[in-house]
Design a protein around this motif. Sequence first.
Motif, PDB file in Angstrom:
ATOM      1  N   CYS A 135       0.654  -0.956  -0.190  1.00  0.00           N
ATOM      2  CA  CYS A 135      -0.048   0.137   0.270  1.00  0.00           C
ATOM      3  C   CYS A 135       0.964   1.183   0.428  1.00  0.00           C
ATOM      4  CB  CYS A 135      -1.123  -0.374   1.010  1.00  0.00           C
ATOM      5  SG  CYS A 135      -2.180  -1.091   1.238  1.00  0.00           S
ATOM      6  N   GLY A 136       1.836   0.893   1.010  1.00  0.00           N
ATOM      7  CA  GLY A 136       3.054   2.197   0.816  1.00  0.00           C
ATOM      8  C   GLY A 136       3.236   2.627  -1.138  1.00  0.00           C
ATOM      9  N   LYS A 137       4.115   1.427  -0.838  1.00  0.00           N
ATOM     10  CA  LYS A 137       4.825   1.329  -2.536  1.00  0.00           C
ATOM     11  C   LYS A 137       3.754   2.373  -3.323  1.00  0.00           C
ATOM     12  CE  LYS A 137       7.281  -2.843  -1.462  1.00  0.00           C
ATOM     13  NZ  LYS A 137       6.708  -4.259  -2.734  1.00  0.00           N
ATOM     14  N   GLY A 138       2.298   2.074  -3.305  1.00  0.00           N
ATOM     15  CA  GLY A 138       1.326   2.491  -4.685  1.00  0.00           C
ATOM     16  C   GLY A 138       1.187   3.883  -3.953  1.00  0.00           C
ATOM     17  N   VAL A 139       0.955   4.203  -2.690  1.00  0.00           N
ATOM     18  CA  VAL A 139       0.926   6.310  -2.205  1.00  0.00           C
ATOM     19  C   VAL A 139       1.930   6.434  -2.411  1.00  0.00           C
ATOM     20  CG1 VAL A 139      -0.018   7.639  -0.403  1.00  0.00           C
ATOM     21  CG2 VAL A 139      -0.402   5.061  -0.454  1.00  0.00           C
ATOM     22  N   ALA A 140       3.389   5.734  -2.058  1.00  0.00           N
ATOM     23  CA  ALA A 140       4.128   6.890  -2.639  1.00  0.00           C
ATOM     24  C   ALA A 140       4.686   7.280  -4.251  1.00  0.00           C
ATOM     25  CB  ALA A 140       5.997   5.987  -1.985  1.00  0.00           C
ATOM     26  N   MET A 141       4.368   5.896  -5.013  1.00  0.00           N
ATOM     27  CA  MET A 141       4.035   6.288  -6.258  1.00  0.00           C
ATOM     28  C   MET A 141       3.111   7.230  -7.134  1.00  0.00           C
ATOM     29  SD  MET A 141       3.495   2.702  -8.991  1.00  0.00           S
ATOM     30  CE  MET A 141       1.542   2.734  -8.465  1.00  0.00           C
ATOM     31  N   ARG A 142       2.279   7.212  -6.319  1.00  0.00           N
ATOM     32  CA  ARG A 142       1.451   8.480  -6.833  1.00  0.00           C
ATOM     33  C   ARG A 142       1.213   9.804  -6.460  1.00  0.00           C
ATOM     34  NH1 ARG A 142       0.201   6.148 -10.242  1.00  0.00           N
ATOM     35  NH2 ARG A 142      -1.405   3.956 -10.759  1.00  0.00           N
ATOM     36  N   ALA A 143       1.773  10.064  -5.119  1.00  0.00           N
ATOM     37  CA  ALA A 143       2.399  11.011  -4.448  1.00  0.00           C
ATOM     38  C   ALA A 143       3.179  11.612  -5.582  1.00  0.00           C
ATOM     39  CB  ALA A 143       2.713  11.355  -3.243  1.00  0.00           C
ATOM     40  N   LYS A 144       4.274  11.071  -6.266  1.00  0.00           N
ATOM     41  CA  LYS A 144       5.446  11.357  -6.734  1.00  0.00           C
ATOM     42  C   LYS A 144       4.870  11.255  -8.106  1.00  0.00           C
ATOM     43  CE  LYS A 144       9.403   9.408  -9.004  1.00  0.00           C
ATOM     44  NZ  LYS A 144      10.534   8.214  -8.907  1.00  0.00           N
ATOM     45  N   GLY A 145       4.262  11.048  -8.890  1.00  0.00           N
ATOM     46  CA  GLY A 145       3.784  11.164  -9.847  1.00  0.00           C
ATOM     47  C   GLY A 145       2.856  12.023 -10.074  1.00  0.00           C
ATOM     48  N   MET A 146       2.248  13.127  -8.578  1.00  0.00           N
ATOM     49  CA  MET A 146       1.257  14.115  -8.368  1.00  0.00           C
ATOM     50  C   MET A 146       2.644  15.279  -8.264  1.00  0.00           C
ATOM     51  SD  MET A 146      -1.807  12.322  -7.306  1.00  0.00           S
ATOM     52  CE  MET A 146      -3.010  13.863  -6.989  1.00  0.00           C
ATOM     53  N   GLY A 147       3.631  15.129  -8.583  1.00  0.00           N
ATOM     54  CA  GLY A 147       4.668  16.374  -7.794  1.00  0.00           C
ATOM     55  C   GLY A 147       5.197  16.090  -7.106  1.00  0.00           C
ATOM     56  N   ALA A 148       4.871  15.649  -5.750  1.00  0.00           N
ATOM     57  CA  ALA A 148       5.472  15.564  -4.368  1.00  0.00           C
ATOM     58  C   ALA A 148       6.697  15.406  -4.557  1.00  0.00           C
ATOM     59  CB  ALA A 148       4.129  14.924  -3.378  1.00  0.00           C
ATOM     60  N   ASN A 149       6.789  16.044  -3.691  1.00  0.00           N
ATOM     61  CA  ASN A 149       8.140  15.094  -2.689  1.00  0.00           C
ATOM     62  C   ASN A 149       8.081  13.939  -2.063  1.00  0.00           C
ATOM     63  OD1 ASN A 149       9.996  17.713  -4.417  1.00  0.00           O
ATOM     64  ND2 ASN A 149       9.143  19.054  -2.626  1.00  0.00           N
ATOM     65  N   VAL A 150       8.156  13.151  -1.911  1.00  0.00           N
ATOM     66  CA  VAL A 150       8.605  12.361  -1.382  1.00  0.00           C
ATOM     67  C   VAL A 150       8.588  11.846  -0.047  1.00  0.00           C
ATOM     68  CG1 VAL A 150       6.994   9.547  -1.154  1.00  0.00           C
ATOM     69  CG2 VAL A 150       6.716  11.601  -2.556  1.00  0.00           C
ATOM     70  N   VAL A 151       8.828  11.283   0.819  1.00  0.00           N
ATOM     71  CA  VAL A 151       9.444  11.322   1.829  1.00  0.00           C
ATOM     72  C   VAL A 151       9.204   9.645   2.674  1.00  0.00           C
ATOM     73  CG1 VAL A 151      10.793  11.486   4.449  1.00  0.00           C
ATOM     74  CG2 VAL A 151      10.313  13.055   2.705  1.00  0.00           C
ATOM     75  N   VAL A 152      10.090   8.870   2.689  1.00  0.00           N
ATOM     76  CA  VAL A 152       9.355   7.713   3.342  1.00  0.00           C
ATOM     77  C   VAL A 152       9.897   7.374   4.631  1.00  0.00           C
ATOM     78  CG1 VAL A 152       9.226   4.627   3.306  1.00  0.00           C
ATOM     79  CG2 VAL A 152       8.752   6.269   1.113  1.00  0.00           C
ATOM     80  N   THR A 153       8.992   7.036   5.644  1.00  0.00           N
ATOM     81  CA  THR A 153       9.491   6.477   7.381  1.00  0.00           C
ATOM     82  C   THR A 153       9.309   4.527   6.920  1.00  0.00           C
ATOM     83  OG1 THR A 153       7.534   6.582   8.180  1.00  0.00           O
ATOM     84  CG2 THR A 153       9.116   8.778   7.928  1.00  0.00           C
ATOM     85  N   GLU A 154       9.821   4.333   7.268  1.00  0.00           N
ATOM     86  CA  GLU A 154       9.589   2.708   7.998  1.00  0.00           C
ATOM     87  C   GLU A 154      10.759   1.889   8.948  1.00  0.00           C
ATOM     88  OE1 GLU A 154       8.878   0.044   7.575  1.00  0.00           O
ATOM     89  OE2 GLU A 154       7.897  -0.028   5.557  1.00  0.00           O
ATOM     90  N   VAL A 155      10.042   0.550   9.942  1.00  0.00           N
ATOM     91  CA  VAL A 155      11.360   0.046  10.391  1.00  0.00           C
ATOM     92  C   VAL A 155      11.760  -0.908   9.859  1.00  0.00           C
ATOM     93  CG1 VAL A 155       9.463   0.965  12.219  1.00  0.00           C
ATOM     94  CG2 VAL A 155       8.849  -1.358  11.016  1.00  0.00           C
ATOM     95  N   ASP A 156      11.443  -1.125   8.778  1.00  0.00           N
ATOM     96  CA  ASP A 156      12.145  -2.754   8.023  1.00  0.00           C
ATOM     97  C   ASP A 156      13.237  -1.966   7.290  1.00  0.00           C
ATOM     98  OD1 ASP A 156      12.452  -4.788   5.882  1.00  0.00           O
ATOM     99  OD2 ASP A 156      10.452  -5.739   6.839  1.00  0.00           O
ATOM    100  N   ALA A 157      14.274  -3.150   7.231  1.00  0.00           N
ATOM    101  CA  ALA A 157      15.650  -2.091   6.745  1.00  0.00           C
ATOM    102  C   ALA A 157      15.290  -2.645   5.248  1.00  0.00           C
ATOM    103  CB  ALA A 157      16.571  -3.110   7.357  1.00  0.00           C
ATOM    104  N   ILE A 158      14.567  -3.839   4.628  1.00  0.00           N
ATOM    105  CA  ILE A 158      15.001  -4.054   3.498  1.00  0.00           C
ATOM    106  C   ILE A 158      14.052  -3.160   2.941  1.00  0.00           C
ATOM    107  CG2 ILE A 158      14.103  -5.709   1.700  1.00  0.00           C
ATOM    108  CD1 ILE A 158      15.268  -8.314   4.209  1.00  0.00           C
ATOM    109  N   LYS A 159      12.851  -2.819   3.251  1.00  0.00           N
ATOM    110  CA  LYS A 159      11.917  -1.770   2.857  1.00  0.00           C
ATOM    111  C   LYS A 159      12.403  -0.454   2.324  1.00  0.00           C
ATOM    112  CE  LYS A 159       7.807  -4.927   4.193  1.00  0.00           C
ATOM    113  NZ  LYS A 159       6.653  -4.514   4.954  1.00  0.00           N
TER     114      LYS A 159
END
Length: 420
Positions: A221-245
Amino acid sequence: MSTQENSIIRDIALAPEGHLKIDWASAHMPVLNRIREQFEQELPFKGLKVTISLHLEAKTAYLAKVVKAGGADVTITGSNPLSTQDDVCAALVEDGITVFAKYNPDPQEYKELLVKSLESKPDLIIDDGGDLVTILHTERPDLRVNIRGGAEETTTGIIRLKAMEKEGTLSFPMVAVNDAYCKYLFDNRYGTGQSVFDGINRTTNLVVAGKTVVVVGYGWCGKGVAMRAKGMGANVVVTEVDAIKAVEAYMDGFTVLPMSEAAKVGELFITVTGNKDCIRAEHYEVMKNGAILSNAGHFDVEFNKPELAAMSTDIRTVRRNIEEYKLKDGRSIYVLAEGRLVNLAAGDGHPAEIMDTTFALQALGLRYVNDEYAAIGKQVVNVPYALDEQVARFKLDSLNISIDKLTTEQVTYLDSWKED
């Protein structure tokens, strides 16, 4: 007693608009239509009672009608108080489905409606978030007397089910529809990605381009949200607790920060973790004036609302589905849709074409657990790959897309370890 007399809904007079919504959805769900044709011929649920708890809007309503077409006596309730659409509920009642759901009931009534939906003592269930399963294993175990099994829709529900399985308390099989390829690759990614911004944009009427959007969690779900935010021109920051993700998010081109730092730069926050308290008091203390908080996880616990309220001198509704929390230092933080799923509480949820494949999996998964419940036992199981692939092939057929098929020689080559 008639279906209408047995149901608890807002107003049966709303049915005409609900029928239009359901008709529109069904016209854009060719995979589910194909399964409905199968069910009408085979009647896999003949003589059985099915209780469904999902976000009760038009696409869910059509799934209920497909299950009914398979011979089931269907009862349905909502899985979130703000996502239920009263006109859709009324239309389902006219179509012979028992409904226990209203838009925005108080917490006690919401719980009572969930319990009422189970009082038919169903043979099968479709759950979203594990609420039905929880009730059947806690306060009302008497209502699971006929249960053969069920299917679970979302990540939060799977987490709860696996915890129950691990401690040995799960008393019937559940199919993890959320973990099927045709669910998380499309529903979680493309569905959530689009519908989250549908809800945010219609609610705020603000531009996304140029804003710093903080996506909390980089699952599908986060991947989809980040992808759409980027496509709409946002500067995207991701927070995670999983090192691989976190590495994946970085390799996908996003800035990765801990929430303590992301909170300082974010303008729009979107939580998609399935966990609680991802945004807390220490984060509110450093947020920009005017920061907007929204959630696309199942429960309204991903950012801590009580802590935000305790820090505030005033809370007021400034626009439909927008609450302003005025902090003691004069800053304002805005919360969308009470922290509930913004794509459903403030929108219409995922596109119909996306839910077509998800609900096809629900329908086929329900038939699978009904056929195999004795063999499956008291555990959480995945949708069989053959059913997952069948849904994908139905989808390709609906798009008039053909793909290649392995030759006999290619199959032999792949199955062999020896060189010719």
